[in-house]
Design a protein around this motif. Structure first.
Motif, short mmCIF file in Angstrom:
data_model
loop_
_atom_site.label_atom_id
_atom_site.label_comp_id
_atom_site.label_asym_id
_atom_site.label_seq_id
_atom_site.Cartn_x
_atom_site.Cartn_y
_atom_site.Cartn_z
N ARG A 1 0.83 -1.22 0.00
CA ARG A 1 0.00 0.00 0.00
C ARG A 1 0.85 1.25 0.00
N ARG A 2 1.96 1.24 0.77
CA ARG A 2 2.79 2.44 0.86
C ARG A 2 4.24 2.06 1.16
N THR A 3 5.12 3.01 0.94
CA THR A 3 6.54 2.78 1.19
C THR A 3 6.92 3.34 2.54
N LEU A 4 8.16 3.15 2.91
CA LEU A 4 8.73 3.69 4.15
C LEU A 4 9.97 4.48 3.81
N GLY A 5 10.37 5.34 4.70
CA GLY A 5 11.66 5.99 4.57
C GLY A 5 11.61 7.37 3.99
N GLY A 6 12.72 7.73 3.36
CA GLY A 6 13.02 9.09 2.90
C GLY A 6 12.01 9.70 1.98
N ALA A 7 12.49 10.64 1.21
CA ALA A 7 11.65 11.43 0.32
C ALA A 7 10.91 10.53 -0.66
N ALA A 8 9.64 10.84 -0.86
CA ALA A 8 8.83 10.06 -1.79
C ALA A 8 9.44 10.10 -3.18
N GLY A 9 9.50 8.96 -3.81
CA GLY A 9 10.03 8.87 -5.16
C GLY A 9 11.54 8.69 -5.22
N ALA A 10 12.24 8.95 -4.13
CA ALA A 10 13.69 8.78 -4.14
C ALA A 10 14.02 7.39 -3.61
N SER A 11 14.67 6.62 -4.40
CA SER A 11 15.01 5.25 -4.01
C SER A 11 16.34 5.22 -3.27
N ALA A 12 16.28 4.80 -2.00
CA ALA A 12 17.50 4.68 -1.21
C ALA A 12 18.45 3.66 -1.81
N ALA A 13 17.89 2.70 -2.57
CA ALA A 13 18.72 1.66 -3.16
C ALA A 13 19.69 2.23 -4.19
N ASP A 14 19.35 3.35 -4.80
CA ASP A 14 20.18 3.94 -5.85
C ASP A 14 20.81 5.27 -5.44
N SER A 15 20.71 5.62 -4.17
CA SER A 15 21.15 6.94 -3.74
C SER A 15 22.67 7.04 -3.66
N PRO A 16 23.19 8.26 -3.77
CA PRO A 16 24.63 8.47 -3.60
C PRO A 16 25.09 8.06 -2.19
N LEU A 17 24.23 8.22 -1.20
CA LEU A 17 24.60 7.82 0.16
C LEU A 17 24.84 6.33 0.24
N ARG A 18 24.05 5.54 -0.46
CA ARG A 18 24.26 4.10 -0.45
C ARG A 18 25.60 3.75 -1.08
N THR A 19 25.94 4.45 -2.15
CA THR A 19 27.22 4.23 -2.81
C THR A 19 28.38 4.55 -1.87
N GLU A 20 28.26 5.69 -1.16
CA GLU A 20 29.30 6.06 -0.19
C GLU A 20 29.41 5.03 0.93
N LEU A 21 28.26 4.56 1.41
CA LEU A 21 28.27 3.57 2.49
C LEU A 21 28.88 2.26 2.01
N ALA A 22 28.56 1.86 0.79
CA ALA A 22 29.14 0.63 0.24
C ALA A 22 30.65 0.76 0.11
N ASP A 23 31.11 1.93 -0.32
CA ASP A 23 32.56 2.17 -0.40
C ASP A 23 33.20 2.09 0.98
N TRP A 24 32.54 2.71 1.97
CA TRP A 24 33.05 2.67 3.34
C TRP A 24 33.11 1.23 3.85
N ALA A 25 32.08 0.44 3.58
CA ALA A 25 32.05 -0.96 4.04
C ALA A 25 33.19 -1.76 3.40
N ARG A 26 33.46 -1.50 2.13
CA ARG A 26 34.58 -2.19 1.47
C ARG A 26 35.91 -1.80 2.10
#
Length: 178
Positions: free
Chosen positions: A83-108
């Motif tokens: 029915r609805r999503t959770l999280g940040g700004a509507a329409g912005a996918s956290a899966a593709d966000s620059p923050l996710r990329t930065e976090l993935a780099d940090w984890a590596r």
């Protein structure tokens, strides 16, 4: 009719987290990451049972909890739909966000530095908790690692992150409620 979302639940029987809660958490994580969107159909109880070898009533209990929270709706004879999503700004996918990329780099980098998965989880959780605690009035006012010694560090991965999946185009990560 909406297309069925390809969600693959991962159940960790050793996590100490109830199986139905693992399904709820993983569904919420998929909603937060934008990999499940309104109109997507969750797998049927039968599909989940076949993939995970759990009791169908457990799946139904998880879906009822998600429905109670207003996240999904059961449509008789059709399935369970988001029915609805959770999280940040509507329409912005956290899966593709620059923050996710930065976090993935940090984890590596953390892995390359020799940190184990549980160490990274403990460190991330400690920083996350102190960051969000710092946004409340009357917060403790310590540094970014405050709380890393009173039980968070060294306990391994928080229960909400156990039994998660690795995100792919058709698999969704587990959820951590907070």
């Amino acid at each position: 009719m909406a297309e069925s979302a390809a969600v693959e639940f991962r159940i960790d029987r050793r996590s100490g987290v109830a199986t139905y809660l693992q399904i709820v958490q993983q569904t919420k994580q998929a909603l937060r990451l934008g990999v499940l969107e309104p109109g997507d159909r969750l797998p049927t109880a039968r599909e989940v049972v076949e993939a995970t070898a759990i009791n169908p009533n457990t799946v139904l209990k998880a879906y009822r909890e998600l429905e109670r929270e207003g996240l999904v709706e059961a449509r008789r004879g059709l399935g369970t739909f988001v029915r609805r999503t959770l999280g940040g700004a509507a329409g912005a996918s956290a899966a593709d966000s620059p923050l996710r990329t930065e976090l993935a780099d940090w984890a590596r980098r953390a892995r390359s530095a020799g940190l184990e998965k549980d160490d990274v989880g403990a460190l991330f959780t400690a920083v996350l908790e102190s960051t969000y605690e710092g946004t409340h009035e009357g917060a403790h006012g310590g540094g970014p690692y405050e709380g890393a010694h009173g039980g968070t560090h060294g306990e391994g991965t928080s229960e909400g992150t156990r039994g998660t999946t690795t995100p792919t185009s058709t698999t969704h990560q587990g959820d951590q409620d907070r």
